[in-house]
Motif scaffolding. Structure first.
Motif, PDB file in Angstrom:
ATOM      1  N   THR A   3       7.438 -34.072  15.942  1.00 37.21           N
ATOM      2  CA  THR A   3       6.499 -34.097  14.819  1.00 37.21           C
ATOM      3  C   THR A   3       5.091 -34.482  15.246  1.00 37.21           C
ATOM      4  OG1 THR A   3       6.904 -36.439  14.286  1.00 37.21           O
ATOM      5  CG2 THR A   3       8.359 -34.788  13.261  1.00 37.21           C
ATOM      6  N   GLY A   4       4.989 -35.153  16.414  1.00 37.27           N
ATOM      7  CA  GLY A   4       3.680 -35.634  16.853  1.00 37.27           C
ATOM      8  C   GLY A   4       3.359 -37.031  16.362  1.00 37.27           C
ATOM      9  N   MET A   5       4.295 -37.660  15.646  1.00 35.88           N
ATOM     10  CA  MET A   5       4.025 -38.977  15.050  1.00 35.88           C
ATOM     11  C   MET A   5       4.521 -40.152  15.892  1.00 35.88           C
ATOM     12  SD  MET A   5       4.512 -38.327  10.943  1.00 35.88           S
ATOM     13  CE  MET A   5       6.171 -37.630  11.015  1.00 35.88           C
ATOM     14  N   ALA A   6       5.124 -39.887  17.027  1.00 33.53           N
ATOM     15  CA  ALA A   6       5.637 -40.977  17.867  1.00 33.53           C
ATOM     16  C   ALA A   6       4.485 -41.730  18.526  1.00 33.53           C
ATOM     17  CB  ALA A   6       6.574 -40.413  18.923  1.00 33.53           C
ATOM     18  N   ALA A   7       4.661 -43.043  18.709  1.00 32.01           N
ATOM     19  CA  ALA A   7       3.612 -43.865  19.315  1.00 32.01           C
ATOM     20  C   ALA A   7       3.553 -43.706  20.835  1.00 32.01           C
ATOM     21  CB  ALA A   7       3.843 -45.338  18.959  1.00 32.01           C
ATOM     22  N   SER A   8       4.662 -43.261  21.439  1.00 35.37           N
ATOM     23  CA  SER A   8       4.704 -43.135  22.901  1.00 35.37           C
ATOM     24  C   SER A   8       4.265 -41.760  23.392  1.00 35.37           C
ATOM     25  CB  SER A   8       6.128 -43.416  23.404  1.00 35.37           C
ATOM     26  OG  SER A   8       7.040 -42.495  22.822  1.00 35.37           O
ATOM     27  N   CYS A   9       4.180 -40.794  22.509  1.00 33.57           N
ATOM     28  CA  CYS A   9       3.777 -39.445  22.939  1.00 33.57           C
ATOM     29  C   CYS A   9       3.189 -38.678  21.749  1.00 33.57           C
ATOM     30  CB  CYS A   9       4.958 -38.686  23.532  1.00 33.57           C
ATOM     31  SG  CYS A   9       6.371 -38.537  22.415  1.00 33.57           S
ATOM     32  N   ASP A  16      20.337 -38.426  20.121  1.00 30.85           N
ATOM     33  CA  ASP A  16      19.327 -37.669  20.858  1.00 30.85           C
ATOM     34  C   ASP A  16      18.672 -36.588  20.004  1.00 30.85           C
ATOM     35  OD1 ASP A  16      19.719 -39.179  23.092  1.00 30.85           O
ATOM     36  OD2 ASP A  16      21.039 -37.739  24.108  1.00 30.85           O
ATOM     37  N   THR A  17      19.462 -35.928  19.171  1.00 29.06           N
ATOM     38  CA  THR A  17      18.928 -34.849  18.328  1.00 29.06           C
ATOM     39  C   THR A  17      17.918 -35.395  17.332  1.00 29.06           C
ATOM     40  OG1 THR A  17      21.015 -33.638  18.533  1.00 29.06           O
ATOM     41  CG2 THR A  17      19.529 -32.987  16.744  1.00 29.06           C
ATOM     42  N   SER A  30      13.914 -34.623  17.427  1.00 23.80           N
ATOM     43  CA  SER A  30      13.338 -34.031  16.217  1.00 23.80           C
ATOM     44  C   SER A  30      12.115 -34.817  15.762  1.00 23.80           C
ATOM     45  CB  SER A  30      14.397 -33.991  15.110  1.00 23.80           C
ATOM     46  OG  SER A  30      13.845 -33.438  13.934  1.00 23.80           O
ATOM     47  N   PHE A  31      12.223 -36.151  15.796  1.00 21.17           N
ATOM     48  CA  PHE A  31      11.083 -36.964  15.375  1.00 21.17           C
ATOM     49  C   PHE A  31       9.921 -36.838  16.354  1.00 21.17           C
ATOM     50  CE2 PHE A  31       8.528 -40.809  15.387  1.00 21.17           C
ATOM     51  CZ  PHE A  31       8.147 -40.870  14.048  1.00 21.17           C
ATOM     52  N   ASP A  58       9.311 -47.461  21.706  1.00 27.21           N
ATOM     53  CA  ASP A  58       9.063 -46.620  20.545  1.00 27.21           C
ATOM     54  C   ASP A  58      10.353 -46.418  19.738  1.00 27.21           C
ATOM     55  OD1 ASP A  58       7.460 -45.160  18.881  1.00 27.21           O
ATOM     56  OD2 ASP A  58       7.261 -43.434  20.198  1.00 27.21           O
ATOM     57  N   ILE A  59      11.426 -46.083  20.439  1.00 29.98           N
ATOM     58  CA  ILE A  59      12.712 -45.841  19.772  1.00 29.98           C
ATOM     59  C   ILE A  59      13.213 -47.113  19.081  1.00 29.98           C
ATOM     60  CG2 ILE A  59      15.160 -45.306  20.182  1.00 29.98           C
ATOM     61  CD1 ILE A  59      14.162 -43.413  22.450  1.00 29.98           C
ATOM     62  N   ALA A  60      13.062 -48.263  19.746  1.00 29.07           N
ATOM     63  CA  ALA A  60      13.490 -49.538  19.161  1.00 29.07           C
ATOM     64  C   ALA A  60      12.708 -49.832  17.868  1.00 29.07           C
ATOM     65  CB  ALA A  60      13.293 -50.668  20.162  1.00 29.07           C
ATOM     66  N   ASN A  61      11.414 -49.567  17.889  1.00 33.26           N
ATOM     67  CA  ASN A  61      10.587 -49.799  16.695  1.00 33.26           C
ATOM     68  C   ASN A  61      10.940 -48.829  15.569  1.00 33.26           C
ATOM     69  OD1 ASN A  61       9.118 -51.962  17.703  1.00 33.26           O
ATOM     70  ND2 ASN A  61       7.567 -50.644  18.641  1.00 33.26           N
ATOM     71  N   LEU A  62      11.242 -47.588  15.926  1.00 30.85           N
ATOM     72  CA  LEU A  62      11.626 -46.591  14.922  1.00 30.85           C
ATOM     73  C   LEU A  62      12.924 -46.998  14.222  1.00 30.85           C
ATOM     74  CD1 LEU A  62      10.827 -43.338  16.955  1.00 30.85           C
ATOM     75  CD2 LEU A  62       9.630 -44.123  14.910  1.00 30.85           C
ATOM     76  N   LYS A  63      13.877 -47.525  15.005  1.00 31.57           N
ATOM     77  CA  LYS A  63      15.141 -47.996  14.424  1.00 31.57           C
ATOM     78  C   LYS A  63      14.906 -49.225  13.550  1.00 31.57           C
ATOM     79  CE  LYS A  63      19.041 -48.342  16.411  1.00 31.57           C
ATOM     80  NZ  LYS A  63      20.087 -48.813  17.355  1.00 31.57           N
ATOM     81  N   ARG A  64      14.097 -50.146  14.059  1.00 35.58           N
ATOM     82  CA  ARG A  64      13.837 -51.402  13.340  1.00 35.58           C
ATOM     83  C   ARG A  64      13.244 -51.141  11.953  1.00 35.58           C
ATOM     84  NH1 ARG A  64       9.360 -55.851  15.308  1.00 35.58           N
ATOM     85  NH2 ARG A  64       9.632 -57.339  13.593  1.00 35.58           N
ATOM     86  N   HIS A  65      12.373 -50.158  11.883  1.00 33.23           N
ATOM     87  CA  HIS A  65      11.706 -49.867  10.609  1.00 33.23           C
ATOM     88  C   HIS A  65      12.380 -48.717   9.862  1.00 33.23           C
ATOM     89  CE1 HIS A  65       8.445 -52.699  11.303  1.00 33.23           C
ATOM     90  NE2 HIS A  65       8.398 -52.265  12.557  1.00 33.23           N
ATOM     91  N   GLN A  66      13.581 -48.373  10.316  1.00 40.28           N
ATOM     92  CA  GLN A  66      14.447 -47.396   9.631  1.00 40.28           C
ATOM     93  C   GLN A  66      13.799 -46.009   9.472  1.00 40.28           C
ATOM     94  OE1 GLN A  66      15.438 -49.506   6.011  1.00 40.28           O
ATOM     95  NE2 GLN A  66      17.079 -50.647   7.030  1.00 40.28           N
ATOM     96  N   ILE A  67      12.990 -45.647  10.470  1.00 34.25           N
ATOM     97  CA  ILE A  67      12.409 -44.298  10.484  1.00 34.25           C
ATOM     98  C   ILE A  67      13.428 -43.322  11.066  1.00 34.25           C
ATOM     99  CG2 ILE A  67      10.545 -42.862  11.446  1.00 34.25           C
ATOM    100  CD1 ILE A  67       8.817 -45.455  11.348  1.00 34.25           C
TER     101      ILE A  67
END
Length: 217
Positions: free
Chosen positions: A43-49, A34-35, A39-40, A19-28
């Motif tokens: 929000t409830g928008m993460a794909a892993s949780c 860690d902060t 924070s992201f 999830d974190i790798a994809n968030l970085k790849r798409h510049q989210i």
């Protein structure tokens, strides 16, 4: 959007690192700080949780309680009061309003506990307790007729109630589920739902047995 943040969560197929790798790849997110990640994820928008309820709560203009945005589903109608009272104290800060009264003349206590002197054993990343599995299967066998007769008598149309529709067995561990099913099969008891809590999610049984597996150690 209606739901309960303290109910069982779904099982996600995407882990946090992916999830974190994809968030970085798409510049989210801009980094693996860690902060920023925490924070992201909140929000409830993460794909892993992720959680549609979290997204809806954040967007809601209503706030019934200081610690949780949105409205609150306070009325509980499924469990007897004595059962939901445990959850109400444990997790809901007393906010639930039980709507189903306890009924007299039940065959079993609303909540009961039996200590099985078994041994928890690890297998393939999961856990099992054979003696506990044997005790559960034997209890179902020994009480089968009485349970079927009792719930047949309680049925409004006096339809024959089978043990598979009366009893369900929940355990935190897949290995224990296999042990219990094996013991039930050995005793020629068929079609009882046994498994992790997801196996009974949304289902309903008059008697639910919880097999914790853990021993005194």
């Amino acid at each position: 959007i209606v739901g309960d943040m303290l109910q069982i969560e779904p099982v996600w197929s995407i882990n946090e690192r992916t999830d974190i790798a994809n968030l970085k790849r798409h510049q989210i997110i801009s980094s693996e700080n860690d902060t920023e990640i925490d924070s992201f994820f909140k929000t409830g928008m993460a794909a892993s949780c992720g959680s549609v309820m979290k997204i809806a709560q954040r967007a809601s203009q209503y706030q019934k309680y200081k610690d949780e945005r949105g409205m609150f589903l306070s009325e509980h109608r499924r469990c007897f009061n004595s059962i939901i009272a445990y959850c109400n104290e444990l997790a809901y800060k007393g906010r639930l309003q039980p709507q189903r009264k306890d009924e007299a003349g039940m065959l079993l206590p609303y909540m009961g506990y039996r200590d099985i002197k078994g041994k928890a054993v690890q297998s393939g990343g999961s856990w099992g307790n054979k003696k506990e599995a044997e005790a559960i299967a034997q209890w179902i066998r020994d009480n089968r007729k009485e349970l079927e007769d009792f719930y047949t008598e309680r049925d409004e149309k006096k339809r024959k109630q089978e043990i598979k529709n009366i009893v369900g067995v929940v355990t935190p561990f897949a290995y224990q589920g296999r042990l219990i099913r094996s013991e039930l099969k050995r005793l020629k008891i068929k079609d009882i739902t046994v498994g992790t809590v997801h196996s009974l999610q949304g289902a309903e049984r008059n008697v639910v047995i919880f097999s914790s597996v853990y021993d005194s150690g």
